[in-house]
Design a protein around this motif. Sequence first.
Motif, PDB file in Angstrom:
ATOM      1  N   ASP A   1     100.311  47.373 -52.393  1.00  0.00           N
ATOM      2  CA  ASP A   1      98.858  47.438 -52.505  1.00  0.00           C
ATOM      3  C   ASP A   1      98.389  48.108 -53.792  1.00  0.00           C
ATOM      4  O   ASP A   1      97.296  47.824 -54.280  1.00  0.00           O
ATOM      5  N   HIS A   2      99.200  49.006 -54.351  1.00  0.00           N
ATOM      6  CA  HIS A   2      98.732  49.774 -55.500  1.00  0.00           C
ATOM      7  C   HIS A   2      98.860  49.024 -56.818  1.00  0.00           C
ATOM      8  O   HIS A   2      98.426  49.536 -57.861  1.00  0.00           O
TER       9      HIS A   2
ATOM     10  N   ARG B   1      90.950  46.727 -39.417  1.00  0.00           N
ATOM     11  CA  ARG B   1      91.607  47.209 -40.634  1.00  0.00           C
ATOM     12  C   ARG B   1      92.224  48.571 -40.387  1.00  0.00           C
ATOM     13  O   ARG B   1      91.586  49.457 -39.809  1.00  0.00           O
ATOM     14  N   ASP B   2      93.477  48.754 -40.831  1.00  0.00           N
ATOM     15  CA  ASP B   2      94.124  50.054 -40.657  1.00  0.00           C
ATOM     16  C   ASP B   2      93.851  50.945 -41.865  1.00  0.00           C
ATOM     17  O   ASP B   2      93.117  50.570 -42.788  1.00  0.00           O
ATOM     18  N   GLU B   3      94.472  52.127 -41.876  1.00  0.00           N
ATOM     19  CA  GLU B   3      94.193  53.101 -42.934  1.00  0.00           C
ATOM     20  C   GLU B   3      94.679  52.639 -44.304  1.00  0.00           C
ATOM     21  O   GLU B   3      94.236  53.142 -45.342  1.00  0.00           O
ATOM     22  N   ASN B   4      95.598  51.659 -44.342  1.00  0.00           N
ATOM     23  CA  ASN B   4      96.089  51.133 -45.619  1.00  0.00           C
ATOM     24  C   ASN B   4      95.322  49.899 -46.085  1.00  0.00           C
ATOM     25  O   ASN B   4      95.671  49.304 -47.108  1.00  0.00           O
TER      26      ASN B   4
ATOM     27  N   HIS C   1      95.062  47.054 -44.373  1.00  0.00           N
ATOM     28  CA  HIS C   1      95.633  45.820 -43.848  1.00  0.00           C
ATOM     29  C   HIS C   1      94.914  45.410 -42.565  1.00  0.00           C
ATOM     30  O   HIS C   1      94.599  46.262 -41.728  1.00  0.00           O
TER      31      HIS C   1
ATOM     32  N   ARG D   1      98.219  40.416 -47.175  1.00  0.00           N
ATOM     33  CA  ARG D   1      97.375  40.984 -48.220  1.00  0.00           C
ATOM     34  C   ARG D   1      96.563  39.917 -48.942  1.00  0.00           C
ATOM     35  O   ARG D   1      95.397  40.120 -49.304  1.00  0.00           O
TER      36      ARG D   1
END
Length: 268
Positions: free
Chosen positions: A81-82, A238-241, A243, A259
């Motif tokens: 993701d980053h 949506r989760d904390e990341n 997703h 993603r």
Amino acid sequence: MTLATPPTAVIAEDEPVLARTLTRLLEQVWPELRIVGVADDGLRATELALELLPDVMFLDIKMPGRTGIEVAEVVADDWPDHRAEPLFVFITAYDNFAVPAFERAAVDYLLKPATAERLQQSVHRLKSRLAERAASPQAGDMAALMQRMQSIAKPEGELGERIKVIRAGVGNTVRMIPVADVVCFEATEKYVNVVTPTGEALVRMSLRELMARIDSTDFIQVHRSVMVNSSAIVSATRDENGHYSLSVRGLQRPLKVSRAFGHLFRPM
């Protein structure tokens, strides 16, 4: 706009002479580009991409292990993701039917054998895209790419009869499943799992071929191996990341959204 660090690339080409030629030409027309890996099959190309996180990937369409399109799909799903997603340039020997589709996609293409003049044009596009992306990342580019590549993967004349009812195996029984009753399709190694509120069954067909033939426009792609009936989606969480996972009517387990397709479920 000048990038802070030199751009990097991975080349995937199963013909050694063509791989060396492309490397040599890139060194000539884009000397600041660092070629950090060369793969001779799709599986190795995927490994190198996720290990080295290149800015650009030059992918042969037809390779052992995975095709260039399949490599792009896997990389899209597993990309961290980053990091900004890589830009793909497909290397193809396809006839002219594919060229307009490549030109409309969010990527470039090179017809074999690549020439310095054509590669120079591609490099110009890539430099512009890298600069634009650094200034303003575009959500959904990867999804657009994957859908476009899937749409040209099989010429229109080869699709066959449209399917309204799916004949799927459950043990020694063949179930007749109306397409409208299907909650989702999940691709496995050799089969597609057809999921309905009353159970699951297998068909021996690729997901790409099945989706090209079913007589319905209600299915959307949420993962490289999952198509879901949009009318059955209850919610997206949506989760904390960042997703997403889907709650789907008639399915007791959540469906993961990759993603590349997360932008489909962000609030308007």
